[in-house]
Design an enzyme around this catalytic site. Structure first.
Site, PDB file in Angstrom:
ATOM      1  N   HIS A 131       0.847  -1.290  -0.206  1.00  0.00           N
ATOM      2  CA  HIS A 131       0.181   0.029   0.034  1.00  0.00           C
ATOM      3  C   HIS A 131       0.827   1.512   0.088  1.00  0.00           C
ATOM      4  O   HIS A 131       0.324   2.310  -0.067  1.00  0.00           O
ATOM      5  CB  HIS A 131      -1.049  -0.032   1.234  1.00  0.00           C
ATOM      6  CG  HIS A 131      -0.468  -0.216   2.485  1.00  0.00           C
ATOM      7  ND1 HIS A 131      -0.854  -0.209   3.731  1.00  0.00           N
ATOM      8  CD2 HIS A 131       0.898  -0.449   2.810  1.00  0.00           C
ATOM      9  CE1 HIS A 131      -0.092  -0.099   4.807  1.00  0.00           C
ATOM     10  NE2 HIS A 131       0.992  -0.521   4.164  1.00  0.00           N
ATOM     11  N   HIS A 132       2.327   1.185   0.134  1.00  0.00           N
ATOM     12  CA  HIS A 132       2.908   2.366  -0.033  1.00  0.00           C
ATOM     13  C   HIS A 132       3.400   2.841  -1.468  1.00  0.00           C
ATOM     14  O   HIS A 132       4.026   3.911  -1.353  1.00  0.00           O
ATOM     15  CB  HIS A 132       4.113   2.285   0.932  1.00  0.00           C
ATOM     16  CG  HIS A 132       4.048   1.882   2.470  1.00  0.00           C
ATOM     17  ND1 HIS A 132       3.068   2.785   3.267  1.00  0.00           N
ATOM     18  CD2 HIS A 132       4.298   0.935   3.034  1.00  0.00           C
ATOM     19  CE1 HIS A 132       3.095   2.502   4.470  1.00  0.00           C
ATOM     20  NE2 HIS A 132       3.725   1.161   4.355  1.00  0.00           N
ATOM     21  N   GLY A 133       3.314   1.793  -2.395  1.00  0.00           N
ATOM     22  CA  GLY A 133       3.640   2.158  -3.829  1.00  0.00           C
ATOM     23  C   GLY A 133       3.308   3.515  -4.270  1.00  0.00           C
ATOM     24  O   GLY A 133       1.917   3.674  -4.272  1.00  0.00           O
TER      25      GLY A 133
END
Length: 374
Positions: A131-133
Site C-alpha cells: 500500500h505504500h507504492g
C-alpha cells in the site's frame, strides 16, 4: 458461494535477501498450512495469480519507472541516477532476482481477487497489500501498489462507492493519495501513531474522502474492538459501499518487530469478519508483517475463518515442523511464544480502554457528517 484464495507458486521462495525485514517466510507457509489442513476445496478454491502485463501496470505506474525497475532486475544493479530518481536499489527497496515477476504477480493477483470477489462475494489475496507504492517511485518495501488495482478493477465493473479500509500498522499512504480526487472512493486507515511513514494524522482527510485513525502504542484487543465497532464500522455503514478492499497486515500483532501494537490475531480476525459483510463484494489483502510465525498463523487462520472451516485445537505435527524451520533476525529466541508452534489462534489480549482511545473515536466521528450518501 465460498470465497477464493488467490496466490502463486512464486511465493514458495523468499524474494528478498540478507537482513531485509521481508527476507522471511510469509505467503508460502500460509499456502502450505492451508494444504495441510485441507482448506483448499472445490467450493473454496485456490486460484493461481496471473502476472500483470506491462500495459496494465502502466495504467497507474509511470512507464519510465517500470522500465527502470525491469532494467535494474536484468542488470542486477542500479545506476546512481536511477537510485535517486526511483528509490530502487536502496536498503529499503533493494533489487533482487525475480523482483519484477513477484511485484507484477502480486498486482495481477489483486486484480483477480477483485474479479473473484465480484463473483463470489469475498476473495483473499495474502500476497497483496503493498500500500505504500507510488506511481513513479518505490516506497516502504513496495514497488507497485496492488490495492490500487483492486479498487480500479471494482470501479471498472461499475462500482460507484468503493471503501478501502487499511488495518496495517503503517499508514496506507499510497492508496489514500491515489484516490484523493475520486469521489467514488473512501479510504479509512487505522495505524500506529508516530510510526513510519509519519503521515495519516487524525485531521488528514485528503480531499475529503479519507479518514485516519492513528492509535497509540500497545493498543490492546479491548481498545481495538472499540475502534472497529464505534469508529470504523459506523463510518463504513454511513458510506454504504457497494464494494470494499481491506488491507490486513500482520504487523499490528503482538510480537511484530516493526510496530509497537499489541493485538492478538483472534481480535484482528474477529474485527475483519465484522467488516466483511458490509459490502456485497470484498477483497481481503495481506500487507506488512515481519515475524514469520505471527504472519503465517494469522493469514492461515484468517482464510480458515473467511471460508468457514473449523479451527483446529492443535496443529498437526507437519505444521509444527514447518514453524521450526523459520528464522528471523528481528525476533530473538526468548521472544518466541510456545503457542506460536502449537495453535493458529492467539489468546486474546484484553486490557483497559484508555481515555485517549475514546477521544480518538469521538474526534474521527466528528468528521462523519461529510460521509452521508450522495
Amino acid at each position: 458461494m465460498a470465497p477464493a484464495f488467490i496466490s502463486s507458486e512464486i511465493y514458495r521462495a523468499t524474494g528478498y535477501r540478507g537482513n531485509h525485514p521481508l527476507a522471511i517466510a510469509r505467503v508460502g507457509p500460509v499456502m502450505s498450512l492451508c494444504e495441510m489442513l485441507g482448506w483448499f476445496t472445490e467450493d473454496a478454491p485456490y486460484l493461481q495469480s496471473p502476472q500483470a502485463s506491462l500495459g496494465t501496470i502502466t495504467r497507474f505506474h509511470k512507464a519510465d519507472y517500470v522500465a527502470a525497475l525491469r532494467e535494474a532486475e536484468v542488470a542486477g544493479r542500479v545506476s546512481p541516477e536511477a537510485r535517486e530518481t526511483y528509490n530502487i536499489g536502496t536498503m529499503e527497496n533493494p533489487v533482487f532476482q525475480g523482483l519484477y515477476q513477484r511485484a507484477s504477480t502480486s498486482l495481477g493477483g489483486s486484480i483477480l481477487a477483485a474479479e473473484a470477489a465480484l463473483e463470489r462475494g469475498v476473495a483473499f489475496h495474502p500476497a497483496g497489500g503493498t500500500h505504500h507504492g507510488t506511481p513513479d517511485r518505490a516506497n516502504g518495501f513496495c514497488f507497485f501498489n496492488d490495492p490500487v488495482f483492486s479498487i480500479l478493477t471494482l470501479l471498472d465493473h461499475g462500482k460507484t462507492r468503493v471503501l478501502y479500509i487499511d488495518l496495517d500498522a503503517h499508514h496506507g499512504d499510497g492508496v489514500e493519495a491515489a484516490f484523493a480526487d475520486d469521489p467514488r472512493v473512501m479510504t479509512i486507515s487505522m495505524h500506529e501513531e508516530n510510526r513510519w511513514p509519519f503521515t495519516g494524522r487524525l485531521g488528514d482527510v485528503a480531499r475529503g474522502r479519507a479518514r485516519n485513525i492513528p492509535v497509540p502504542r500497545r493498543l490492546n484487543d479491548s481498545e481495538f474492538d472499540r475502534v472497529i465497532d464505534e469508529a470504523i464500522h459506523p463510518m463504513a455503514r454511513t458510506f454504504t459501499p457497494d464494494a470494499m478492499v481491506l488491507t490486513c497486515g500482520a504487523d499490528p500483532l503482538r510480537g511484530d518487530p516493526l510496530s509497537s501494537l499489541d493485538l492478538s490475531n483472534t481480535a484482528l480476525i474477529d474485527g475483519i469478519l465484522r467488516l466483511v459483510p458490509l459490502s456485497p463484494a470484498t477483497v481481503v489483502l495481506g500487507g506488512g508483517g515481519y515475524n514469520p510465525w505471527t504472519v503465517a498463523r494469522f493469514w492461515t487462520a484468517l482464510w480458515g475463518r473467511l471460508a468457514g472451516f473449523d479451527m483446529p485445537k492443535a496443529l498437526p505435527a507437519a505444521a509444527r515442523e514447518l514453524f521450526e524451520t523459520f528464522d528471523c533476525d528481528l525476533v530473538d529466541d526468548d521472544e518466541r511464544e510456545p503457542y506460536w508452534f502449537e495453535t493458529l489462534l492467539d489468546p486474546r489480549n484484553e486490557g483497559p480502554v484508555r481515555e485517549e482511545i475514546a477521544r480518538l473515536i469521538e474526534a474521527v466521528l466528528h468528521l462523519e457528517k461529510d460521509l452521508q450518501p450522495a
